[in-house]
Design a protein around this motif. Structure first.
Motif, PDB file in Angstrom:
ATOM      1  N   ILE A   4       0.824  -1.175  -0.055  1.00 33.11           N
ATOM      2  CA  ILE A   4       0.379  -0.405  -0.062  1.00 33.11           C
ATOM      3  C   ILE A   4       1.060   1.404  -0.198  1.00 33.11           C
ATOM      4  N   ARG A   5       0.877   2.326  -0.401  1.00 36.94           N
ATOM      5  CA  ARG A   5       1.540   3.130  -0.746  1.00 36.94           C
ATOM      6  C   ARG A   5       0.297   4.871  -0.354  1.00 36.94           C
ATOM      7  N   PHE A   6       0.943   5.307   0.416  1.00 37.00           N
ATOM      8  CA  PHE A   6      -0.125   6.632   0.722  1.00 37.00           C
ATOM      9  C   PHE A   6       0.583   7.535   0.787  1.00 37.00           C
ATOM     10  N   ILE A   7       0.264   8.638   1.455  1.00 33.78           N
ATOM     11  CA  ILE A   7       1.172  10.174   2.088  1.00 33.78           C
ATOM     12  C   ILE A   7       0.140  10.149   3.091  1.00 33.78           C
ATOM     13  N   HIS A   8       0.615  10.702   4.436  1.00 35.00           N
ATOM     14  CA  HIS A   8      -0.021  11.059   5.520  1.00 35.00           C
ATOM     15  C   HIS A   8       0.641  12.384   5.323  1.00 35.00           C
ATOM     16  N   ALA A   9      -0.190  13.725   5.320  1.00 29.44           N
ATOM     17  CA  ALA A   9      -0.468  14.988   6.122  1.00 29.44           C
ATOM     18  C   ALA A   9      -0.982  15.453   6.726  1.00 29.44           C
ATOM     19  N   ALA A  10       0.110  16.710   7.138  1.00 26.10           N
ATOM     20  CA  ALA A  10      -0.774  17.696   8.175  1.00 26.10           C
ATOM     21  C   ALA A  10      -0.194  19.094   8.005  1.00 26.10           C
ATOM     22  N   LEU A  43       2.275  18.459  -2.658  1.00 29.69           N
ATOM     23  CA  LEU A  43       1.875  17.071  -2.523  1.00 29.69           C
ATOM     24  C   LEU A  43       0.966  16.901  -3.486  1.00 29.69           C
ATOM     25  N   ILE A  44       0.091  17.915  -4.179  1.00 27.35           N
ATOM     26  CA  ILE A  44      -0.830  16.979  -5.329  1.00 27.35           C
ATOM     27  C   ILE A  44      -0.028  15.952  -6.398  1.00 27.35           C
ATOM     28  N   SER A  45       1.215  17.003  -6.950  1.00 26.01           N
ATOM     29  CA  SER A  45       1.812  16.534  -7.811  1.00 26.01           C
ATOM     30  C   SER A  45       2.483  15.525  -7.393  1.00 26.01           C
ATOM     31  N   ILE A  46       3.106  15.376  -5.959  1.00 28.75           N
ATOM     32  CA  ILE A  46       3.942  13.971  -5.371  1.00 28.75           C
ATOM     33  C   ILE A  46       3.552  13.026  -5.350  1.00 28.75           C
ATOM     34  N   SER A  47       2.280  13.009  -5.318  1.00 29.83           N
ATOM     35  CA  SER A  47       0.915  12.058  -5.648  1.00 29.83           C
ATOM     36  C   SER A  47       0.488  11.155  -6.122  1.00 29.83           C
ATOM     37  N   LEU A  48       0.451  12.608  -7.240  1.00 27.67           N
ATOM     38  CA  LEU A  48       0.303  11.876  -8.815  1.00 27.67           C
ATOM     39  C   LEU A  48       1.515  11.233  -9.357  1.00 27.67           C
ATOM     40  N   LYS A  49       2.813  11.675  -9.209  1.00 27.92           N
ATOM     41  CA  LYS A  49       3.894  10.716 -10.149  1.00 27.92           C
ATOM     42  C   LYS A  49       4.159   9.835  -8.796  1.00 27.92           C
ATOM     43  N   GLU A  50       3.621   9.649  -7.903  1.00 20.65           N
ATOM     44  CA  GLU A  50       3.735   8.581  -7.493  1.00 20.65           C
ATOM     45  C   GLU A  50       2.882   7.234  -7.221  1.00 20.65           C
ATOM     46  N   LEU A  82      -6.460  15.046  -8.354  1.00 15.85           N
ATOM     47  CA  LEU A  82      -6.939  12.864  -8.064  1.00 15.85           C
ATOM     48  C   LEU A  82      -7.300  12.520  -8.061  1.00 15.85           C
ATOM     49  N   LYS A  83      -8.941  12.538  -7.927  1.00 16.60           N
ATOM     50  CA  LYS A  83     -10.086  12.228  -8.821  1.00 16.60           C
ATOM     51  C   LYS A  83      -9.647  11.230  -9.995  1.00 16.60           C
ATOM     52  N   GLU A  84      -9.359  12.352 -10.561  1.00 19.93           N
ATOM     53  CA  GLU A  84      -9.010  11.590 -12.329  1.00 19.93           C
ATOM     54  C   GLU A  84      -8.001  10.424 -12.024  1.00 19.93           C
ATOM     55  N   ALA A  85      -7.165  10.672 -11.120  1.00 22.31           N
ATOM     56  CA  ALA A  85      -5.935   9.835 -10.666  1.00 22.31           C
ATOM     57  C   ALA A  85      -6.140   8.657 -10.572  1.00 22.31           C
ATOM     58  N   GLY A  86      -7.353   7.993  -9.590  1.00 19.21           N
ATOM     59  CA  GLY A  86      -7.610   7.420  -9.117  1.00 19.21           C
ATOM     60  C   GLY A  86      -7.014   6.977  -7.645  1.00 19.21           C
ATOM     61  N   ILE A  87      -7.039   8.706  -6.750  1.00 16.25           N
ATOM     62  CA  ILE A  87      -6.351   8.711  -5.741  1.00 16.25           C
ATOM     63  C   ILE A  87      -7.973   9.089  -4.482  1.00 16.25           C
ATOM     64  N   GLU A  88      -7.748   8.189  -3.777  1.00 15.82           N
ATOM     65  CA  GLU A  88      -9.015   8.640  -2.622  1.00 15.82           C
ATOM     66  C   GLU A  88      -8.187   9.546  -1.852  1.00 15.82           C
ATOM     67  N   VAL A  89      -8.791  10.303  -1.045  1.00 17.93           N
ATOM     68  CA  VAL A  89      -8.208  11.417   0.168  1.00 17.93           C
ATOM     69  C   VAL A  89      -9.423  11.542   1.182  1.00 17.93           C
ATOM     70  N   PHE A  90      -8.260  11.164   1.834  1.00 19.74           N
ATOM     71  CA  PHE A  90      -9.410  10.865   4.158  1.00 19.74           C
ATOM     72  C   PHE A  90      -8.986  12.463   4.126  1.00 19.74           C
ATOM     73  N   ILE A  91      -9.915  12.728   5.232  1.00 15.74           N
ATOM     74  CA  ILE A  91      -9.896  13.983   6.119  1.00 15.74           C
ATOM     75  C   ILE A  91     -10.201  13.692   6.823  1.00 15.74           C
ATOM     76  N   ILE A  92      -9.671  14.295   8.073  1.00 20.72           N
ATOM     77  CA  ILE A  92      -9.665  14.787  10.072  1.00 20.72           C
ATOM     78  C   ILE A  92      -9.360  16.323  10.101  1.00 20.72           C
ATOM     79  N   HIS A  93     -10.740  16.563  10.178  1.00 22.03           N
ATOM     80  CA  HIS A  93     -10.373  18.443  10.817  1.00 22.03           C
ATOM     81  C   HIS A  93      -9.850  18.402  12.166  1.00 22.03           C
ATOM     82  N   GLY A  94      -8.979  19.338  12.045  1.00 21.95           N
ATOM     83  CA  GLY A  94      -8.173  19.478  13.169  1.00 21.95           C
ATOM     84  C   GLY A  94      -8.800  20.617  14.534  1.00 21.95           C
ATOM     85  N   ASN A  95      -7.859  21.239  15.319  1.00 21.42           N
ATOM     86  CA  ASN A  95      -8.154  22.179  16.335  1.00 21.42           C
ATOM     87  C   ASN A  95      -7.953  23.647  15.234  1.00 21.42           C
TER      88      ASN A  95
END
Length: 136
Positions: A4-10, A43-50, A82-95
């Motif tokens: 599984i390949r994913f990126i975590h960002a915050a 972040l978007i560019s590297i997600s698409l590239k990788e 990201l949608k066009e590339a089939g990449i899902e995005v999961f978001i949890i909001h912060g403070n």
């Protein structure tokens, strides 16, 4: 077995006003204000590239009560790529992602999954019609 390949960002803090730094020369201050969008674009560019399977953004997409329309539109545009590339995005909001502020509410593309701010939830990452990860 496929990895599984994913990126975590915050802490993107898109469109942060950087009010404490207004004393900087205007050219530097303007570049600094744009830096949050530059980071998101990268972040978007590297997600698409990788060709990652998904992105997990855990907190602080915004920087306060006011979610600027500029920030929301940039997010939506990036998420659509990201949608066009089939990449899902999961978001949890912060403070810093105030849930009771006043802003125009945009509809996210189908690949974007936002976790509840009040309850623990399970969301599944799917690739090629197979569940590849359970995200809580």
């Amino acid at each position: 077995m496929r990895k599984i390949r994913f990126i975590h960002a915050a802490d993107l803090h898109l469109d942060s006003p950087f009010t404490g730094l207004k004393c900087l020369p205007s050219s530097i201050f303007e570049r600094l204000k744009e830096s949050t969008f530059t980071a998101f674009s990268r972040l978007i560019s590297i997600s698409l590239k990788e060709k990652v399977d998904f992105i997990l953004i855990s907190g602080d997409l915004y920087d306060g009560e006011e979610r600027s329309l500029k920030a929301q539109l940039r997010l939506k545009k990036g998420f659509e790529k990201l949608k066009e590339a089939g990449i899902e995005v999961f978001i949890i909001h912060g403070n810093h992602d105030h849930m009771g502020g006043k802003w125009i509410e945009l509809e996210w593309p189908e690949n974007v999954h936002v976790f509840s701010s009040g309850n623990v939830e399970l969301k599944t990452a799917v690739k090629n019609d197979r569940i590849i990860a359970n995200i809580y």
